[in-house]
Structure formats: C-alpha cells, structure tokens
Design a protein around this motif. Sequence first.
Motif, PDB file in Angstrom:
ATOM      1  N   ALA A 172      50.554 123.707  50.343  1.00  0.00           N
ATOM      2  CA  ALA A 172      50.381 122.612  49.530  1.00  0.00           C
ATOM      3  C   ALA A 172      48.778 122.166  49.415  1.00  0.00           C
ATOM      4  O   ALA A 172      47.920 122.843  49.882  1.00  0.00           O
ATOM      5  CB  ALA A 172      50.550 121.551  50.821  1.00  0.00           C
ATOM      6  N   SER A 173      48.703 121.227  48.261  1.00  0.00           N
ATOM      7  CA  SER A 173      47.345 120.573  48.003  1.00  0.00           C
ATOM      8  C   SER A 173      47.632 119.316  47.988  1.00  0.00           C
ATOM      9  O   SER A 173      48.677 118.677  48.141  1.00  0.00           O
ATOM     10  CB  SER A 173      47.035 121.498  46.769  1.00  0.00           C
ATOM     11  OG  SER A 173      45.690 121.080  46.460  1.00  0.00           O
ATOM     12  N   GLU A 174      46.530 118.631  47.283  1.00  0.00           N
ATOM     13  CA  GLU A 174      46.533 117.209  47.065  1.00  0.00           C
ATOM     14  C   GLU A 174      45.801 116.907  45.660  1.00  0.00           C
ATOM     15  O   GLU A 174      44.982 117.859  45.196  1.00  0.00           O
ATOM     16  CB  GLU A 174      46.048 116.464  48.056  1.00  0.00           C
ATOM     17  CG  GLU A 174      44.764 116.756  48.677  1.00  0.00           C
ATOM     18  CD  GLU A 174      43.612 116.405  47.886  1.00  0.00           C
ATOM     19  OE1 GLU A 174      43.549 115.397  47.395  1.00  0.00           O
ATOM     20  OE2 GLU A 174      42.688 117.253  48.034  1.00  0.00           O
ATOM     21  N   VAL A 175      46.093 115.762  44.951  1.00  0.00           N
ATOM     22  CA  VAL A 175      45.551 115.676  43.833  1.00  0.00           C
ATOM     23  C   VAL A 175      43.952 115.579  43.428  1.00  0.00           C
ATOM     24  O   VAL A 175      43.490 115.939  42.441  1.00  0.00           O
ATOM     25  CB  VAL A 175      46.096 114.195  43.442  1.00  0.00           C
ATOM     26  CG1 VAL A 175      47.717 114.182  43.086  1.00  0.00           C
ATOM     27  CG2 VAL A 175      45.510 112.873  44.322  1.00  0.00           C
ATOM     28  N   SER A 176      43.153 115.181  44.789  1.00  0.00           N
ATOM     29  CA  SER A 176      41.658 115.327  44.368  1.00  0.00           C
ATOM     30  C   SER A 176      41.102 116.683  44.008  1.00  0.00           C
ATOM     31  O   SER A 176      40.327 116.777  43.166  1.00  0.00           O
ATOM     32  CB  SER A 176      40.863 114.465  45.484  1.00  0.00           C
ATOM     33  OG  SER A 176      40.845 115.057  46.497  1.00  0.00           O
ATOM     34  N   ALA A 239      41.478 115.872  50.988  1.00  0.00           N
ATOM     35  CA  ALA A 239      40.736 115.599  49.778  1.00  0.00           C
ATOM     36  C   ALA A 239      39.851 116.586  49.607  1.00  0.00           C
ATOM     37  O   ALA A 239      39.270 117.156  50.343  1.00  0.00           O
ATOM     38  CB  ALA A 239      39.994 114.146  49.844  1.00  0.00           C
ATOM     39  N   GLY A 240      39.184 116.760  48.347  1.00  0.00           N
ATOM     40  CA  GLY A 240      38.322 117.767  48.111  1.00  0.00           C
ATOM     41  C   GLY A 240      36.948 116.970  48.565  1.00  0.00           C
ATOM     42  O   GLY A 240      36.884 115.952  48.913  1.00  0.00           O
ATOM     43  N   ASP A 241      35.820 117.785  48.765  1.00  0.00           N
ATOM     44  CA  ASP A 241      34.693 117.539  49.548  1.00  0.00           C
ATOM     45  C   ASP A 241      34.129 116.052  49.008  1.00  0.00           C
ATOM     46  O   ASP A 241      33.597 115.228  49.596  1.00  0.00           O
ATOM     47  CB  ASP A 241      33.634 118.312  49.645  1.00  0.00           C
ATOM     48  CG  ASP A 241      33.238 118.993  48.570  1.00  0.00           C
ATOM     49  OD1 ASP A 241      33.710 118.714  47.434  1.00  0.00           O
ATOM     50  OD2 ASP A 241      32.421 119.930  48.438  1.00  0.00           O
ATOM     51  N   GLN A 242      34.151 116.155  47.608  1.00  0.00           N
ATOM     52  CA  GLN A 242      33.503 114.716  46.952  1.00  0.00           C
ATOM     53  C   GLN A 242      34.200 113.652  47.134  1.00  0.00           C
ATOM     54  O   GLN A 242      33.864 112.654  47.375  1.00  0.00           O
ATOM     55  CB  GLN A 242      33.217 114.989  45.297  1.00  0.00           C
ATOM     56  CG  GLN A 242      32.205 116.311  45.159  1.00  0.00           C
ATOM     57  CD  GLN A 242      30.861 116.146  46.074  1.00  0.00           C
ATOM     58  OE1 GLN A 242      30.216 114.991  46.157  1.00  0.00           O
ATOM     59  NE2 GLN A 242      30.466 117.118  46.510  1.00  0.00           N
ATOM     60  N   ALA A 243      35.655 113.768  46.800  1.00  0.00           N
ATOM     61  CA  ALA A 243      36.553 112.364  47.160  1.00  0.00           C
ATOM     62  C   ALA A 243      36.394 112.062  48.551  1.00  0.00           C
ATOM     63  O   ALA A 243      36.435 110.902  49.041  1.00  0.00           O
ATOM     64  CB  ALA A 243      37.835 112.709  46.655  1.00  0.00           C
ATOM     65  N   ALA A 244      36.446 113.111  49.494  1.00  0.00           N
ATOM     66  CA  ALA A 244      36.502 112.894  50.863  1.00  0.00           C
ATOM     67  C   ALA A 244      35.084 112.156  51.268  1.00  0.00           C
ATOM     68  O   ALA A 244      35.123 111.267  51.911  1.00  0.00           O
ATOM     69  CB  ALA A 244      36.898 114.185  51.630  1.00  0.00           C
ATOM     70  N   GLY A 245      34.096 112.632  50.764  1.00  0.00           N
ATOM     71  CA  GLY A 245      32.820 112.217  51.108  1.00  0.00           C
ATOM     72  C   GLY A 245      32.509 110.824  50.637  1.00  0.00           C
ATOM     73  O   GLY A 245      32.172 109.917  51.271  1.00  0.00           O
ATOM     74  N   ALA A 246      33.328 110.429  49.562  1.00  0.00           N
ATOM     75  CA  ALA A 246      33.261 108.989  48.976  1.00  0.00           C
ATOM     76  C   ALA A 246      34.096 108.211  49.757  1.00  0.00           C
ATOM     77  O   ALA A 246      33.513 106.942  50.164  1.00  0.00           O
ATOM     78  CB  ALA A 246      33.535 109.049  47.453  1.00  0.00           C
ATOM     79  N   VAL A 247      35.238 108.612  50.559  1.00  0.00           N
ATOM     80  CA  VAL A 247      35.849 107.828  51.356  1.00  0.00           C
ATOM     81  C   VAL A 247      35.040 107.550  52.608  1.00  0.00           C
ATOM     82  O   VAL A 247      34.915 106.292  53.073  1.00  0.00           O
ATOM     83  CB  VAL A 247      37.386 108.440  51.713  1.00  0.00           C
ATOM     84  CG1 VAL A 247      37.914 107.567  52.871  1.00  0.00           C
ATOM     85  CG2 VAL A 247      38.260 108.536  50.315  1.00  0.00           C
ATOM     86  N   GLY A 248      34.524 108.630  52.965  1.00  0.00           N
ATOM     87  CA  GLY A 248      33.581 108.479  54.398  1.00  0.00           C
ATOM     88  C   GLY A 248      32.474 107.661  54.127  1.00  0.00           C
ATOM     89  O   GLY A 248      31.666 107.210  54.862  1.00  0.00           O
ATOM     90  N   ASN A 249      32.084 107.290  52.838  1.00  0.00           N
ATOM     91  CA  ASN A 249      31.018 106.528  52.379  1.00  0.00           C
ATOM     92  C   ASN A 249      31.463 105.164  51.857  1.00  0.00           C
ATOM     93  O   ASN A 249      30.319 104.364  51.619  1.00  0.00           O
ATOM     94  CB  ASN A 249      30.180 107.114  51.273  1.00  0.00           C
ATOM     95  CG  ASN A 249      28.683 107.269  51.520  1.00  0.00           C
ATOM     96  OD1 ASN A 249      28.222 106.462  52.465  1.00  0.00           O
ATOM     97  ND2 ASN A 249      27.746 107.363  50.442  1.00  0.00           N
ATOM     98  N   GLY A 250      32.670 104.988  51.937  1.00  0.00           N
ATOM     99  CA  GLY A 250      33.198 103.644  51.465  1.00  0.00           C
ATOM    100  C   GLY A 250      33.197 103.553  50.049  1.00  0.00           C
ATOM    101  O   GLY A 250      33.049 102.241  49.566  1.00  0.00           O
ATOM    102  N   ILE A 251      33.078 104.553  49.211  1.00  0.00           N
ATOM    103  CA  ILE A 251      33.077 104.245  47.782  1.00  0.00           C
ATOM    104  C   ILE A 251      34.560 104.252  47.366  1.00  0.00           C
ATOM    105  O   ILE A 251      35.201 105.157  46.699  1.00  0.00           O
ATOM    106  CB  ILE A 251      32.359 105.659  46.902  1.00  0.00           C
ATOM    107  CG1 ILE A 251      30.955 105.775  47.635  1.00  0.00           C
ATOM    108  CG2 ILE A 251      32.450 105.163  45.762  1.00  0.00           C
ATOM    109  CD1 ILE A 251      29.983 104.600  47.679  1.00  0.00           C
ATOM    110  N   VAL A 252      35.101 103.150  47.350  1.00  0.00           N
ATOM    111  CA  VAL A 252      36.591 102.585  47.446  1.00  0.00           C
ATOM    112  C   VAL A 252      37.044 101.491  46.449  1.00  0.00           C
ATOM    113  O   VAL A 252      38.039 101.195  46.359  1.00  0.00           O
ATOM    114  CB  VAL A 252      37.381 102.802  48.531  1.00  0.00           C
ATOM    115  CG1 VAL A 252      37.429 104.179  48.999  1.00  0.00           C
ATOM    116  CG2 VAL A 252      37.008 101.842  49.649  1.00  0.00           C
TER     117      VAL A 252
END
Length: 514
Positions: A172-176, A239-252
């Motif tokens: 399995a994978s995911e979209v980001s 998530a890929g590291d960039q999208a995951a990092g953005a969530v972890g940084n509140g970039i939503v």
Amino acid sequence: MGYLLGIDIGTSATKTILFDTETKKIKASASSEYPLYQPYIGWAEQDPDDWWRATVSSIQEVLKKGLIHPQDVLGIGLSGQMHGMVLLDKDGNVLRPAIIWCDQRTEEECKDITSIIGREKLISITANPALTNFTATKILWVKRHQPEIFERIHKVLLPKDFIRFKLTGEFASEVSDASGTQLLDVPNRTWSRYVLDKLDIPFDWMPKVYESHEVSGCVTEKVANLTGLNVGTPVVGGAGDQAAGAVGNGIVESGMVSSTIGTSGVVFAYTDKVSIDPKGRVHTFCHAMPDTWHVMGVTQGAGLSLQWFRNNFGSLEKELATFLKKDPYELMTEEAQKADAGCNGLIYLPYLMGERTPHLDPSAKGVFFGISAKHTRNDMIRSIMEGVAYSLRDCLEIIQDMGTEVDIIRASGGGARSSLWRQIQSDIFNRPLSTIDIGEGPALGVALLAGVGTGVYKDVPEACKAAINTKDTIYPIEYNTPIYDRYYEVYRSLYFALKDNYRAIADIEKDLKK
C-alpha cells in the motif's frame, strides 16, 4: 489514555516518536542511523533492510522509554524520504539496493519519459516534468541496465511503504508520497494508467493508494512479537516526509508556508487547488488531506552541505564536541556567528547532489565563490548556511510568483534548531520566521494522521490545533537584509555563469566511467 506512534524513515536515520493524546506532548522518542552508499559520483543507494532494522530498534526503544502497555498504542503513522525505489520479487524479497531520492544517474531516462509522453502532457497528469529524482526514471534505469532484475519485479514500493509491508504484510501507499513517483495522476489522486502503459510499467506492480489518514493495514503477529507492539494495531497511510513535516508544522491552511532544512531543503506551501508551474521549477503534489495539494521547491544539498563539511573537515569540532558533550553542529554554529553577514563576499552554491529548484540540473556542482586569503573557517561555515538560505529564497520567490499566499513562514527540520540559521533565513527572506513548540516534524505529522484515522481527531486541522503552538518568532535584522539582497543577485547569476562548465565536467566523468 492513548498514544500514537509516528515513524519517519529518513535519509540518515529512522526516528520514532510516541505522542500522548492526553498531554499533547511527546512521551518518548528514539532514532537509529544507517549508511548511504555512493558507488559512483551522483549515485545514492541504501539497503532497505537497514531501514527495517532501524524501525524495529526505535519502536522497541520508545515503548521501553514510554513505559506503556502495547494496547495503549491506538495507531501508527509512517513517513519517509520520497522518490526512492524498492523492488520486491514475488516472495517479498528485496531485489537490489534502493535507489533513493538524491540519486542523479537517470538523466537519459528523463529524456526518454519526456519524449514518450510529451512534456506538456506529462506535467498535466503528474504535475511535474521528468526529474532524475523521481521513481519512474529509476524503474526505467533498471530496465535498461539490469534487465535480469527488471524481469523479476513483483512490486515497486517507496521507502516508507516497504516498512508498511514489513509491519502489516500489505502492499500500500498513499497520495502524497505517490505524487513523487511521476506515476500518479496528481489532480485525480490515483495511479495514471496512461503513464504506466506508455512507459511499459505493469499496473499491478503498483501498491493500492490510500488517502493519508486512512487505515491501510494492521500489525501482524510476527511483528508484534518482534517489536512489542500489539497485534492488530492500525497503520494509516501516512505521508511523504515533506507533507508529513508540513502537518507536523501545522501547514494545513492557506497562507501558511514552511521552510525546512533537513538533508535537503524545502519551501512548502498549502493550496486547496491544483496549482502547476508550467516551467516545472517547483513541484505540485497531493497534500496529506483529502482534496488539498501543496507546492514545494527543493534544494538538494541543504543540511547535507553542512554535514559534508562536518564529515570531511570537522574532525576538530567532533573531537571537542565529544569532550564537551555537545553536538559538533553547535560548535560549528558558534564559529559561523563570528563571521559577518555576507561573509565578505564568499558565496556558496549548495549543489552537492545536482539541483532541483529552480534549475532542474543533475550536473550542477557545489561551489565556494569569491574565496580569498582573508577568508577564514568561520566564513566558510557561515557561507554554507547562507548559500542554503539563498537557494530556499529561490523556491519562495517562485511560489509567490505563482500566486500562492505567503502570510506565515515556519522553520522546521534539523536546521531550525540553529538560531543562527533561522536568523539567516529571516534576513534573506526579509520576513519573520516562526518555530513551534514541538520539533518532531514528519514523525509528529504522521502520528497526528494516525490520530485522525483512528478517530482521536475529526480531521487534520483539528489535530494540528490540538497539538501545535507557536514557540517563538525571529524578525529580520534591518542592517543585514540589504546586504543579503545584493549578494543574492550575485548568487542567482552564478549558476548561469557556470552551467556550461557543469556540463563539461559531467561529460568528462561519463567518459572516465567507460
């Protein structure tokens, strides 16, 4: 009481955190390092089994540190370095070392993809031009150069999705993360049969694609016995590291941008519509929330540049750091603080692994420009930090030119731990730069996605509001900004002055390999 596990399979190490949903704090964290192999200039490979061993050991360590019952782990989220290629045979065995994101060997395959599909058609489907970093080019490289391996491929996985397979037995994978393969229809968030067919890549080699918060599998009994996790613990898409990092940084939300300095450097902006740069200088990928996307510019050798300097010229700092029980980077930062803004005309180009934004040139090389007898070690270290920030400004300016809102910039990644590097970014961007109270980036982001997938939170914005708060803000130093503006114009011109020489060196290297 419940906990969420976030696992980030990075380029230099795997980091695992245990997030307490009650206190909204990190209860425990652990990391485990592994090597990167470069058999030739421009090549970059890793052993997927190293990632798995690091994942197992870091899970064991956080569970031990956290002193929790396995059944209290409500869900697991996975993040990882993007664009890598893990090839498995029909028995689930790894066929060759993973070719990872910063590998530059596939320039010919980029030309092939562009010729087969057409540049405009390719960008309209995958939202990006063909790049050496992307997974599709790596698959075609194996087909051309290692046909005996190509014939045995059963599945193609991204790094974090290999770890998912080891945890759950699911492909399995995911979209980001899938957005960075060059095989996903990014506007429609599904594998592109058109691109796969055109490139003669079988559709059934690709794993099922989920949204980032969706449950994609559960921990197996074998893995539970190995790690100490509970059988059946849900694992979300992640998530890929960039999208995951953005969530972890509140970039939503619109107007929010992150500037991340890890091994690579990334300027990441949220968007609720598909926004594509027709010149292909920045990437458009699916974000880790349904019906949202993100635009990001990438510099290949951000933290990698400082790491390269430390590893090759920082023996004194490493020895002294051991004696003082400090991080060598702290000592290097102290040295850099003694240099003036602009380093007396010493400018560093951070192209150690080629470059993506804005040049898309795998042949680009790192440069110290303007060096003279008056320059010191302090200048060289600071110039590396400034050169990375100039490269990130390249990314930011393109994103703004595309009409993307930039209201808030948050610093993240290992570089954000340096107050000097944050100040340099603020001065060069001429904008305030904020940090948040939890600095775990991608691992936190996917832990929060696991919280959404298991019902702890209604959606990703709610999870971010519950867990993330601004810690401090740095403002530009009025004296430094005009100095950096002038040097930035020189920085921008240097690539074009050296472009033909980069190509000449690449041709010589190619001839010497024959």
